[in-house]
Design a protein around this motif. Structure first.
Motif, PDB file in Angstrom:
ATOM      1  N   VAL A   1      54.208  33.217  30.557  1.00 47.52           N
ATOM      2  CA  VAL A   1      52.758  33.423  30.407  1.00 47.52           C
ATOM      3  C   VAL A   1      52.416  34.651  31.243  1.00 47.52           C
ATOM      4  O   VAL A   1      52.583  34.645  32.469  1.00 47.52           O
ATOM      5  N   LYS A   2      51.996  35.714  30.572  1.00 47.19           N
ATOM      6  CA  LYS A   2      51.707  36.967  31.287  1.00 47.19           C
ATOM      7  C   LYS A   2      50.405  37.534  30.730  1.00 47.19           C
ATOM      8  O   LYS A   2      50.265  37.741  29.516  1.00 47.19           O
ATOM      9  N   VAL A   3      49.439  37.751  31.607  1.00 44.23           N
ATOM     10  CA  VAL A   3      48.149  38.291  31.164  1.00 44.23           C
ATOM     11  C   VAL A   3      48.204  39.818  31.306  1.00 44.23           C
ATOM     12  O   VAL A   3      48.614  40.317  32.362  1.00 44.23           O
ATOM     13  N   PRO A   4      47.788  40.580  30.266  1.00 40.05           N
ATOM     14  CA  PRO A   4      47.809  42.044  30.371  1.00 40.05           C
ATOM     15  C   PRO A   4      47.039  42.514  31.607  1.00 40.05           C
ATOM     16  O   PRO A   4      45.975  41.956  31.923  1.00 40.05           O
ATOM     17  N   PRO A   5      47.562  43.557  32.315  1.00 39.67           N
ATOM     18  CA  PRO A   5      46.982  43.955  33.610  1.00 39.67           C
ATOM     19  C   PRO A   5      45.468  44.205  33.606  1.00 39.67           C
ATOM     20  O   PRO A   5      44.770  43.775  34.528  1.00 39.67           O
ATOM     21  N   ARG A   6      44.919  44.894  32.560  1.00 39.44           N
ATOM     22  CA  ARG A   6      43.467  45.183  32.575  1.00 39.44           C
ATOM     23  C   ARG A   6      42.642  43.900  32.490  1.00 39.44           C
ATOM     24  O   ARG A   6      41.654  43.714  33.188  1.00 39.44           O
ATOM     25  N   THR A   7      43.078  42.988  31.599  1.00 37.78           N
ATOM     26  CA  THR A   7      42.372  41.693  31.453  1.00 37.78           C
ATOM     27  C   THR A   7      42.516  40.906  32.750  1.00 37.78           C
ATOM     28  O   THR A   7      41.549  40.314  33.260  1.00 37.78           O
ATOM     29  N   ALA A   8      43.733  40.919  33.313  1.00 34.84           N
ATOM     30  CA  ALA A   8      43.989  40.155  34.546  1.00 34.84           C
ATOM     31  C   ALA A   8      43.100  40.657  35.682  1.00 34.84           C
ATOM     32  O   ALA A   8      42.537  39.847  36.437  1.00 34.84           O
ATOM     33  N   ALA A   9      42.935  41.982  35.793  1.00 38.56           N
ATOM     34  CA  ALA A   9      42.132  42.535  36.903  1.00 38.56           C
ATOM     35  C   ALA A   9      40.674  42.056  36.791  1.00 38.56           C
ATOM     36  O   ALA A   9      40.061  41.653  37.785  1.00 38.56           O
ATOM     37  N   LYS A  10      40.118  42.094  35.561  1.00 40.23           N
ATOM     38  CA  LYS A  10      38.713  41.665  35.387  1.00 40.23           C
ATOM     39  C   LYS A  10      38.571  40.157  35.622  1.00 40.23           C
ATOM     40  O   LYS A  10      37.627  39.698  36.248  1.00 40.23           O
ATOM     41  N   ALA A  11      39.527  39.384  35.094  1.00 41.56           N
ATOM     42  CA  ALA A  11      39.471  37.924  35.268  1.00 41.56           C
ATOM     43  C   ALA A  11      39.621  37.569  36.746  1.00 41.56           C
ATOM     44  O   ALA A  11      38.943  36.674  37.263  1.00 41.56           O
ATOM     45  N   ARG A  12      40.513  38.312  37.441  1.00 42.21           N
ATOM     46  CA  ARG A  12      40.738  38.047  38.876  1.00 42.21           C
ATOM     47  C   ARG A  12      39.443  38.283  39.657  1.00 42.21           C
ATOM     48  O   ARG A  12      39.115  37.529  40.575  1.00 42.21           O
ATOM     49  N   ALA A  13      38.660  39.305  39.255  1.00 38.11           N
ATOM     50  CA  ALA A  13      37.405  39.596  39.963  1.00 38.11           C
ATOM     51  C   ALA A  13      36.452  38.394  39.845  1.00 38.11           C
ATOM     52  O   ALA A  13      35.803  38.006  40.822  1.00 38.11           O
ATOM     53  N   ALA A  14      36.392  37.774  38.640  1.00 39.29           N
ATOM     54  CA  ALA A  14      35.508  36.600  38.454  1.00 39.29           C
ATOM     55  C   ALA A  14      36.002  35.426  39.301  1.00 39.29           C
ATOM     56  O   ALA A  14      35.207  34.678  39.887  1.00 39.29           O
ATOM     57  N   ILE A  15      37.319  35.258  39.384  1.00 38.62           N
ATOM     58  CA  ILE A  15      37.887  34.158  40.199  1.00 38.62           C
ATOM     59  C   ILE A  15      37.621  34.431  41.682  1.00 38.62           C
ATOM     60  O   ILE A  15      37.228  33.531  42.431  1.00 38.62           O
ATOM     61  N   GLU A  16      37.800  35.695  42.100  1.00 38.43           N
ATOM     62  CA  GLU A  16      37.588  36.019  43.527  1.00 38.43           C
ATOM     63  C   GLU A  16      36.130  35.856  43.937  1.00 38.43           C
ATOM     64  O   GLU A  16      35.839  35.402  45.044  1.00 38.43           O
ATOM     65  N   ARG A  17      35.184  36.190  43.021  1.00 37.84           N
ATOM     66  CA  ARG A  17      33.757  35.978  43.346  1.00 37.84           C
ATOM     67  C   ARG A  17      33.513  34.485  43.578  1.00 37.84           C
ATOM     68  O   ARG A  17      32.745  34.098  44.449  1.00 37.84           O
ATOM     69  N   MET A  18      34.174  33.647  42.769  1.00 40.54           N
ATOM     70  CA  MET A  18      34.034  32.195  42.958  1.00 40.54           C
ATOM     71  C   MET A  18      34.610  31.790  44.323  1.00 40.54           C
ATOM     72  O   MET A  18      33.977  31.065  45.081  1.00 40.54           O
ATOM     73  N   LEU A  19      35.821  32.283  44.629  1.00 44.94           N
ATOM     74  CA  LEU A  19      36.490  31.872  45.872  1.00 44.94           C
ATOM     75  C   LEU A  19      35.685  32.302  47.092  1.00 44.94           C
ATOM     76  O   LEU A  19      35.663  31.606  48.108  1.00 44.94           O
ATOM     77  N   ALA A  20      34.987  33.450  46.975  1.00 41.66           N
ATOM     78  CA  ALA A  20      34.200  33.939  48.119  1.00 41.66           C
ATOM     79  C   ALA A  20      33.039  32.995  48.423  1.00 41.66           C
ATOM     80  O   ALA A  20      32.584  32.906  49.552  1.00 41.66           O
ATOM     81  N   ILE A  21      32.572  32.253  47.405  1.00 40.59           N
ATOM     82  CA  ILE A  21      31.427  31.341  47.608  1.00 40.59           C
ATOM     83  C   ILE A  21      31.898  29.936  47.967  1.00 40.59           C
ATOM     84  O   ILE A  21      31.251  29.211  48.705  1.00 40.59           O
ATOM     85  N   SER A  22      33.079  29.528  47.477  1.00 39.12           N
ATOM     86  CA  SER A  22      33.552  28.131  47.675  1.00 39.12           C
ATOM     87  C   SER A  22      34.028  27.895  49.101  1.00 39.12           C
ATOM     88  O   SER A  22      34.539  28.761  49.746  1.00 39.12           O
TER      89      SER A  22
END
Ligand code: 13P
Ligand code: SF4
Length: 338
Positions: free
Chosen positions: A317-338
């Motif tokens: 399972v490998k997410v293309p780098p551009r998609t992964a970078a944008k998705a990671r930003a949404a996950i990191e915004r969540m982690l910063a609040i949790s």
């Protein structure tokens, strides 16, 4: 194996006994192979709380989707065998792009994640260009990449509360979690995607009321994806249901089961979680709200497929780098609040 009455074994019984014995032997063989292969390959096995008992028994970590991805990031293993469904393995790959992430069965999808695709989300955003997009983790990497925030069942209320009250919110894809969040945050400007999980949507308020009448001293644990969550909250707020519900993620349920003094628990989620609950709390009783609340996708993974993953390094399972970078930003915004 049980025989009815006191009758003697016949030919069919003997055949069934042999088949049963052979099956148990092959399970033991696969288990031993998996344990030795994972050492040899420096692999770690992560299993979701809904996985089959045989899978949970060989796992290094068992947990909910986000906790498993966090374990993947902290592990020094080269290979992650992700025993869960596809979007969870994608999240692990987004969080740790340098590791080899394998899913034992590529058909392990999620009926909830597949209720929205990137094209549908883009046209929803076009209707609300200034809205903040909040996506539950049960979404594909491409949908996460179009989102501002990710959320889980345990932090969804906190994430929504952190967004200025004058901003519109598009919440997806689970309508039960969405209506629960709207109720808890008292927001009127939250739009909820009409998606549902076929397992949780099948648990309704009638099932809850019947079981709670029968087990009235039990603690009641309910997943926010449940079809009954909003109705249950409503009934509790009107006093119709004399019971407080613990609305928790699967890992939250595990923690509650350990720390509560109650002896009985009525559990409203997929029944795979009961195996770990019973194992970790042998003196407590766990009652499924519905015996057939089973996720067929979660049950696709077994020991034979895990062995195949380890031997042949499949299915990556490998997410293309551009998609992964944008998705990671949404996950990191969540982690910063949790
Ligand atoms: P959790 O993150 O609470 O484990 O839930 C994931 C899921 O798929 C529920 O059906
Ligand atoms: Fe998806 Fe529902 Fe299965 Fe969870 S139980 S993985 S939400 S289909």
């Amino acid at each position: 194996m049980k025989l009815s009455g006191n009758r003697l074994l016949d030919y069919a019984d003997l055949n069934a006994l042999i088949r049963y014995y052979m099956m148990t032997m092959s399970e033991i063989d696969y288990r031993a192979m998996v344990i030795s292969l994972k050492k040899e390959k420096n692999a770690v096995i992560l299993a979701h709380n809904y996985q089959l008992p045989e899978v949970q028994d060989v796992a290094d970590v068992i947990g909910d989707s986000l906790a498993l991805s966090r374990s993947a990031a902290m592990s020094d293993a080269d290979t992650i065998i992700f025993c869960g469904v596809h979007f969870m393995a994608e999240t692990a790959s987004i969080i740790c792009p340098d590791k080899l992430v394998l899913i034992p069965d590529p058909d392990a999808g999620c009926s909830l994640a597949s209720t929205i695709n990137p094209r549908e989300l883009k046209s929803w955003i076009a209707e609300h260009p200034d809205a903040v997009v909040v996506s539950y983790v049960n979404t594909s990497a491409e949908v996460k990449a179009l989102s501002d925030y990710c959320c889980t069942s345990s932090n969804a209320v906190r994430i929504v509360n952190s967004i200025p009250s004058n901003r519109e919110i598009l919440f997806l894809p689970d309508m039960f979690l969405g209506s629960y969040v709207a109720k808890m945050t008292k927001r009127k400007n939250i739009f909820v995607w009409p998606g549902e999980c076929h397992v949780h949507a099948g648990i309704n308020a009638q099932d809850i009321n019947d079981m709670l009448k029968k087990f009235n001293s039990a603690d009641f644990l309910v997943h926010p994806e449940c079809g009954c969550t909003s109705t249950t909250l409503y009934h509790i707020s009107t006093g119709e249901l004399q019971k407080s519900a613990h609305i928790l993620s699967t890992e939250g349920m595990m923690k509650h089961a350990l720390s509560s003094d109650a002896k009985q628990f009525v559990v409203a989620t997929e029944t795979g979680i009961l195996y770990r609950m019973k194992k970790e709390n042998p003196h407590k009783q766990f009652i499924p709200i519905k015996r057939d609340a089973i996720c067929k996708y979660m049950k696709l993974v077994n020991l034979e497929k895990i062995r195949n993953s380890l031997v042949n390094s499949v299915f990556r399972v490998k997410v293309p780098p551009r998609t992964a970078a944008k998705a990671r930003a949404a996950i990191e915004r969540m982690l910063a609040i949790s």
